[in-house]
Scaffold this motif. Structure first.
Motif, PDB file in Angstrom:
ATOM      1  N   ILE A 152      -9.962   2.520  -0.591  1.00  7.87           N
ATOM      2  CA  ILE A 152      -8.841   1.957   1.011  1.00  7.87           C
ATOM      3  C   ILE A 152      -8.391   0.918   0.216  1.00  7.87           C
ATOM      4  N   TYR A 153      -8.261   0.026  -0.082  1.00  6.42           N
ATOM      5  CA  TYR A 153      -7.691  -1.319  -0.440  1.00  6.42           C
ATOM      6  C   TYR A 153      -5.884  -0.334  -1.010  1.00  6.42           C
ATOM      7  N   ASN A 154      -6.059   0.040  -1.783  1.00  9.77           N
ATOM      8  CA  ASN A 154      -5.018   1.353  -2.092  1.00  9.77           C
ATOM      9  C   ASN A 154      -4.420   1.821  -1.178  1.00  9.77           C
ATOM     10  N   VAL A 155      -5.137   2.270  -0.013  1.00 11.39           N
ATOM     11  CA  VAL A 155      -4.161   3.135   0.761  1.00 11.39           C
ATOM     12  C   VAL A 155      -3.554   2.154   1.500  1.00 11.39           C
ATOM     13  N   CYS A 156      -4.101   1.088   2.380  1.00 15.87           N
ATOM     14  CA  CYS A 156      -3.608  -0.215   2.947  1.00 15.87           C
ATOM     15  C   CYS A 156      -1.980  -0.602   2.170  1.00 15.87           C
ATOM     16  N   ILE A 177      -2.964  -4.457   9.447  1.00 15.55           N
ATOM     17  CA  ILE A 177      -3.051  -4.421   8.104  1.00 15.55           C
ATOM     18  C   ILE A 177      -3.426  -5.044   7.153  1.00 15.55           C
ATOM     19  N   TYR A 178      -2.608  -5.538   6.795  1.00 19.58           N
ATOM     20  CA  TYR A 178      -2.464  -7.571   6.081  1.00 19.58           C
ATOM     21  C   TYR A 178      -3.838  -8.016   6.375  1.00 19.58           C
ATOM     22  N   VAL A 179      -4.137  -8.459   7.881  1.00 20.64           N
ATOM     23  CA  VAL A 179      -5.374  -8.391   8.768  1.00 20.64           C
ATOM     24  C   VAL A 179      -6.570  -7.468   7.657  1.00 20.64           C
ATOM     25  N   THR A 180      -7.074  -6.659   7.879  1.00 21.29           N
ATOM     26  CA  THR A 180      -7.748  -5.553   7.358  1.00 21.29           C
ATOM     27  C   THR A 180      -7.760  -5.424   5.825  1.00 21.29           C
ATOM     28  N   GLU A 181      -6.602  -5.437   4.879  1.00 25.05           N
ATOM     29  CA  GLU A 181      -6.875  -5.893   3.912  1.00 25.05           C
ATOM     30  C   GLU A 181      -7.589  -7.102   3.350  1.00 25.05           C
ATOM     31  N   ASN A 182      -7.261  -7.898   3.998  1.00 26.26           N
ATOM     32  CA  ASN A 182      -7.671  -9.414   3.931  1.00 26.26           C
ATOM     33  C   ASN A 182      -9.725  -9.311   3.996  1.00 26.26           C
ATOM     34  N   MET A 183     -10.439  -8.674   5.098  1.00 28.43           N
ATOM     35  CA  MET A 183     -11.488  -8.230   5.190  1.00 28.43           C
ATOM     36  C   MET A 183     -12.122  -7.578   4.226  1.00 28.43           C
ATOM     37  N   LEU A 184     -11.045  -6.370   3.373  1.00 25.37           N
ATOM     38  CA  LEU A 184     -11.693  -6.125   2.251  1.00 25.37           C
ATOM     39  C   LEU A 184     -11.234  -6.117   0.672  1.00 25.37           C
ATOM     40  N   GLU A 185     -11.100  -7.787   1.015  1.00 23.39           N
ATOM     41  CA  GLU A 185     -10.749  -8.416  -0.284  1.00 23.39           C
ATOM     42  C   GLU A 185     -12.248  -9.171  -0.050  1.00 23.39           C
ATOM     43  N   ILE A 186     -13.086  -9.662   1.006  1.00 27.12           N
ATOM     44  CA  ILE A 186     -13.954 -10.385   0.813  1.00 27.12           C
ATOM     45  C   ILE A 186     -15.034  -9.567   0.740  1.00 27.12           C
ATOM     46  N   ILE A 219       4.556  -6.101  -8.774  1.00 30.15           N
ATOM     47  CA  ILE A 219       3.571  -6.460  -9.619  1.00 30.15           C
ATOM     48  C   ILE A 219       2.452  -6.046  -8.781  1.00 30.15           C
ATOM     49  N   TYR A 220       2.246  -5.107  -8.426  1.00 35.27           N
ATOM     50  CA  TYR A 220       0.513  -5.106  -7.313  1.00 35.27           C
ATOM     51  C   TYR A 220       0.388  -3.875  -7.723  1.00 35.27           C
ATOM     52  N   VAL A 221       1.202  -2.479  -7.494  1.00 33.67           N
ATOM     53  CA  VAL A 221       1.885  -1.603  -8.119  1.00 33.67           C
ATOM     54  C   VAL A 221       0.755  -1.409  -8.825  1.00 33.67           C
ATOM     55  N   ALA A 222       2.148  -2.186 -10.236  1.00 29.80           N
ATOM     56  CA  ALA A 222       2.039  -2.181 -12.040  1.00 29.80           C
ATOM     57  C   ALA A 222       0.202  -2.288 -11.753  1.00 29.80           C
ATOM     58  N   PHE A 223      -0.334  -2.962 -11.566  1.00 35.10           N
ATOM     59  CA  PHE A 223      -1.965  -4.064 -11.247  1.00 35.10           C
ATOM     60  C   PHE A 223      -2.587  -2.785 -10.751  1.00 35.10           C
ATOM     61  N   TRP A 224      -2.464  -2.261  -9.960  1.00 35.77           N
ATOM     62  CA  TRP A 224      -3.106  -0.732  -9.499  1.00 35.77           C
ATOM     63  C   TRP A 224      -3.129   0.152 -10.286  1.00 35.77           C
TER      64      TRP A 224
END
Length: 326
Positions: free
Chosen positions: A52-56, A75-84, A212-217
């Motif tokens: 789900i994080y990758n989709v966001c 969407i950033y708010v959603t990612e912050n929740m997903l991080e937790i 950096i993000y796309v390479a990391f994932w």
């Protein structure tokens, strides 16, 4: 360049989806696996949240030119929740790795942190909440550091508790995978916080963050897929003589006896070589209570002491061992 990044995220999502699906099939069909990681519900939750994080991330890149900044902010708010949630799922995996239990207060801390971050993010998205960018950066950094600290504390704690359990045949790749998962969570918390701050303020903590993000994932999901695939591949030449993992043997033995849920927990810890005092600490019970449950367990297994009980759990015949129990 944006098109290349979009293609990179599409590939990342496909690999992540394949990894989650393969893991779900292994659990649903109870397939033989060389790693006990693939038998945990916490792993299912972890891989699903990663997907789900990758989709966001993909939506942020793909919809960046067609949606207003306020919509992208949600969407950033959603990612912050997903991080937790990912950090919590990782701690649950570490708990399962050590065959331990989470402290009751841990759930409360994660809920409080998630609610505070959600409130701060939502209010900030609807309108300025903080008088200065510096205050916002300080608040968000502090809040997002809490999951990182909890990951470090419980990672070390459960790692030490799980050392005895790793002795019973689990491949070394399981240890390596757990270390990589933990590192990924820490990096995710740091990078995610920096990216959100960059998107909402004039700061630029991470240059080329999209690349950096796309390479990391991409690298992480490729490693994950290879790990899951190798853990469930069976050599067809030896299929008829294939051996169960130690955990599957233990589960099969326990299924053949009418054990209560508490007795199953104690049996698993006995199998790992834990004594009554250690079991009491892990299960948050008194040593006397453990002795009562252990006595009932011995009786059901047809054993007279701890040594014979462990032999039964290993699928061995009880010999003439005269060692006395505790």
């Amino acid at each position: 360049m944006d098109k290349i990044i979009e293609l990179g995220y599409i590939l990342t999502m496909l690999i992540s989806a394949a990894c989650f699906t393969l893991h779900a099939v292994i659990r649903a069909k109870n397939l033989t696996s060389t790693s006990r990681i693939l038998k945990w519900k916490s792993t299912t939750a972890f891989l699903f949240l990663i997907l789900i994080y990758n989709v966001c991330d993909f939506l942020i890149i793909y919809l960046n030119g067609s949606l207003k900044a306020a919509s992208i902010a949600w969407i950033y708010v959603t990612e912050n929740m997903l991080e937790i949630c990912i950090a919590y799922a990782m701690i649950c995996m570490e708990r399962d790795y050590a065959c331990a239990q989470n402290p009751h207060w841990l759930d409360i801390i994660f809920v409080i942190v998630a609610m505070v971050i959600l409130y701060a993010d939502s209010i900030y998205t609807l309108g300025p909440l903080f008088k200065s960018e510096t205050v916002y950066v300080a608040v968000m950094t502090t809040l997002n550091l809490i999951p990182v600290i909890l990951l470090a504390v419980f990672g070390l704690r459960f790692w030490n508790q799980g050392r005895a359990g790793r002795h019973y045949g689990d491949p070394r790749i399981t240890d390596i995978c757990m270390m990589i998962y933990s590192l990924v969570c820490v990096v995710l918390c740091v990078v995610s916080t920096a990216s959100i701050v960059d998107s909402r303020t004039s700061h630029d903590f991470i240059g080329y963050d999209k690349e950096i993000y796309v390479a990391f994932w991409l690298v992480f999901n490729i490693f994950n897929l290879v790990f899951v695939w190798n853990s469930c591949v069976v050599d067809e030449r030896n299929d008829a003589q294939r051996l169960q993992s130690p955990e599957e043997k233990l589960a099969a033995v326990m299924d053949s006896y009418s054990l209560s849920q508490r007795e199953i927990e104690i049996a698993e810890l006995l199998y790992q070589g834990k004594n009554n005092k250690e079991i009491a600490a892990i299960l948050y019970l008194s040593p006397n209570t453990i002795k009562v449950h252990a006595s009932n367990l011995y009786r059901k297994l047809g054993a007279v002491n701890r040594v014979q009980a462990v032999q039964v759990l290993r699928g061995e015949d009880i010999g003439s061992d005269k060692a006395s129990g505790e």
